[in-house]
Design an enzyme around this catalytic site. Structure first.
Site, short mmCIF file in Angstrom:
data_model
loop_
_atom_site.label_atom_id
_atom_site.label_comp_id
_atom_site.label_asym_id
_atom_site.label_seq_id
_atom_site.Cartn_x
_atom_site.Cartn_y
_atom_site.Cartn_z
N ASP A 201 0.89 -1.40 0.08
CA ASP A 201 -0.08 -0.13 -0.14
C ASP A 201 0.96 1.11 -0.18
OD1 ASP A 201 -1.42 2.33 1.03
OD2 ASP A 201 -2.89 0.80 1.35
N HIS A 202 0.89 1.94 -0.97
CA HIS A 202 2.08 2.96 -1.19
C HIS A 202 1.91 3.82 -0.26
CE1 HIS A 202 -0.82 5.26 -3.61
NE2 HIS A 202 -0.25 6.15 -3.29
N HIS A 264 -5.90 2.91 1.91
CA HIS A 264 -5.15 3.94 2.23
C HIS A 264 -5.56 4.67 3.40
CE1 HIS A 264 -3.14 3.28 -1.72
NE2 HIS A 264 -3.89 4.07 -2.47
C1 BG6 Z 1 -4.12 4.78 -5.62
C2 BG6 Z 1 -5.36 5.01 -6.53
O1 BG6 Z 1 -3.82 3.63 -5.20
O2 BG6 Z 1 -3.81 5.85 -5.08
C3 BG6 Z 1 -5.67 6.41 -7.29
O3 BG6 Z 1 -5.67 3.86 -7.33
C4 BG6 Z 1 -5.29 7.58 -6.42
O4 BG6 Z 1 -7.08 6.42 -7.86
C5 BG6 Z 1 -3.88 7.38 -5.79
O5 BG6 Z 1 -5.16 8.65 -7.14
C6 BG6 Z 1 -3.64 8.43 -4.79
O6 BG6 Z 1 -2.30 8.21 -4.37
P1 BG6 Z 1 -1.33 9.68 -3.89
O7 BG6 Z 1 -0.21 8.94 -3.37
O8 BG6 Z 1 -1.50 10.62 -5.15
O9 BG6 Z 1 -2.29 10.24 -2.73
#
Ligand code: BG6
Length: 520
Positions: A201-202, A264
């Site tokens: 989960d990034h 997230h």
């Molecule tokens: C991704 C989603 O996991 O996270 C995207 O699939 C979303 O739709 C993105 O835009 C948001 O990531 P960050 O790091 O830009 O908040």
């Protein structure tokens, strides 16, 4: 509102001590789905940053795998990606050497015959470069290929290489509901042991997310008040100004609840709400997170709101509504906004509402957590003005800015100098990440890739956690699927989501915080 800035002088800038980092053992990283954007924009720049910081072993190889018949142009394309998305100078002395480690292998993901050839190729690369038998497989393909790839790797004995270790990194989405997540877990765990599986989960790679734990558990002053006795409610917002960016077909099946809230936002929630783990080891941290999710009772459908954007204006530009986006059903019922109110029924949090929301094409890009404290039991001072910024004595508010303007702010009341009597006005004490530590070029994947290579699962999702969060959200998804929304679109692009989302909080005397970001 006045802001008290935390000043950090140049000399105070914290330097990360060198030489203490762990460096992974030599190995081959195999990226499935390597022709997609993620590899070029995030993974390769992150790997190069690791190399620049001396955190990659000298003996390493990166093999991109995808269906397209690419050859050397793959490595050349990755070089471009490193420069463009990694902010790397094209004459960086390490770049050419790094690009030589990159190669490409064309493979049809669901053709078992191709995997024997892949295995032979990986063995050849490893032997030629004296790398040994460690393998890290990274699944960056569309999710429908996950099971096939895992099974084929298993069939070729690639999950248990002789005299080496293998591990697998899996990108989200990890299932699309509880049953599919269970099934996928079952397949993956029938080939790879849970200790070999790294579900990414990034958000957990973000410094500001990891800092929630440091903020709470490396400081003595917050924990004593971090509970129902002092905290009135918590809001978590993940707001984007972007739309679906050409990903219509993916998003049509996903929607905001699946795409961002179930993973997230729930990760953020667990970091805010968990008990102090006994160490920063994977088992302790993941156990405490799981306990938070398990303590959340079923979320009544009345405590959920979905929305979809229509056309509107963002940053002065007219933008199309969701139903007019490329490859989106003109009568789509997919939500681009989701909000929920939930409770965590344990001794720390019983009675404290948590309001979560995520959406696309909202007014502002901001991922933020705000913790609102209870007012003092007796207010003995006056507000300063009848209107304007000092018109209220506001409760203390702690805001954790995950992105952008990364930082943490604390709002408190201060006596207005030279005012008659004891007039109070809210002021803000602000910690700004960039001012304190300089701007970071890291994209979050550095840390996660490094940890996966080192075998450290602390910042990765465990099977039980994934299934618990899916168990919470699957009934909501089912209820939404069974009843088409009555009025979609129900918010204009560039606004803060549907009006009905305000009612989630209004009944309890609260309101969404819509002035997000840093305030100078
Ligand atoms: C991704 C989603 O996991 O996270 C995207 O699939 C979303 O739709 C993105 O835009 C948001 O990531 P960050 O790091 O830009 O908040």
């Amino acid at each position: 509102m006045a802001t008290v800035q935390m000043r950090v002088s140049e000399e105070d800038l914290v330097q990360v001590p060198k030489g203490k980092e762990r460096i992974p053992e030599p190995g081959v990283l195999v990226i499935f789905g390597a022709s997609g954007d993620l590899t070029k924009r995030k993974l390769l720049p992150a790997l190069f940053h690791l190399k620049q910081n001396g955190l990659l072993p000298d003996k390493a190889a990166i093999v991109g795998v995808a269906r397209r018949p690419l050859g050397d142009e793959f490595a050349a394309d990755m070089r471009e990606g490193i420069i463009e998305f990694g902010g790397v100078d094209k004459s960086d002395p390490q770049l050419d050497d790094f690009v030589k480690k990159i190669s490409y292998f064309a493979l049809n993901f669901d053709d078992p015959g191709h995997y024997a050839a892949l295995k032979a190729e990986l063995d050849r690369i490893a032997a030629e470069n004296g790398i040994g038998n460690n393998r890290l497989y990274y699944l960056a393909t569309a999710p429908e290929f996950f099971t096939g790839i895992v099974e084929n790797l298993g069939a070729q004995g690639m999950a248990e290489p002789e005299h080496g270790r293998a591990a697998i990194v899996i990108e989200k989405p990890f299932g699309h509901d509880l049953d599919s997540a269970r099934e996928l877990n079952h397949h993956v765990n029938s080939v790879f042991k849970e200790s070999q599986v790294f579900r990414i989960d990034h958000y957990l790679g973000k410094e500001t997310v990891q800092n929630i734990l440091v903020f709470r558990f490396a400081n003595g002053i917050f924990e004593p008040i971090w509970n129902r006795n002092y905290i009135e409610h918590v809001q978590i917002t993940a707001a984007e100004t972007l739309g679906v960016e050409g990903r219509g077909p993916f998003y049509e099946k996903a929607g905001a609840l699946r795409d961002v809230v179930q993973n997230h936002v729930m990760e953020l929630l667990s970091f805010v709400a968990m008990e102090p783990p006994s160490s920063f080891e994977a088992e302790s941290v993941r156990r405490e997170k799981l306990k938070v999710w398990q303590a959340i009772p079923t979320i009544p459908i009345l405590n959920t709101v979905r929305g979809q954007y229509g056309p509107g204006v963002i940053n002065g530009q007219r933008v199309a509504g969701y139903r007019d986006e490329e490859r989106v059903d003109p009568e789509s019922g997919t939500e681009t906004y989701a909000a929920v109110r939930l409770q965590i029924e344990n001794w720390r949090w019983a009675g404290v509402p948590f309001y979560l929301r995520a959406g696309k094409r909202l007014k502002q890009r901001a991922t933020e957590i705000s913790i609102q404290f209870r007012q003092p039991p007796l207010l003995i001072f006056n507000r300063m003005q009848a209107s304007g910024p000092c018109s209220e004595i506001q409760p203390n508010l702690l805001t954790i800015r995950i992105q952008p303007d990364e930082g943490i702010a604390l709002r408190f009341g201060a006596k207005v100098p030279n005012s008659p009597g004891m007039s109070v006005c809210p002021v803000i004490m602000d910690f700004d990440y960039a001012a304190a530590f300089g701007r970071s070029t890291a994209n979050g994947y550095e840390r996660l890739l490094l940890d996966a290579m080192l075998g450290d699962q602390t910042l990765f999702a465990h099977r039980d956690g994934v299934e618990t969060t899916w168990a919470l959200y699957t009934p909501i998804l089912q209820a939404w699927a069974n009843k088409k929304p009555e009025v979609f679109p129900n918010y204009f692009a560039g606004k803060w989501g549907p009006e009905c989302a305000d009612r989630l909080l209004e009944n309890e005397g609260h309101a969404w915080r819509n002035d997000l970001g840093k305030r100078d």
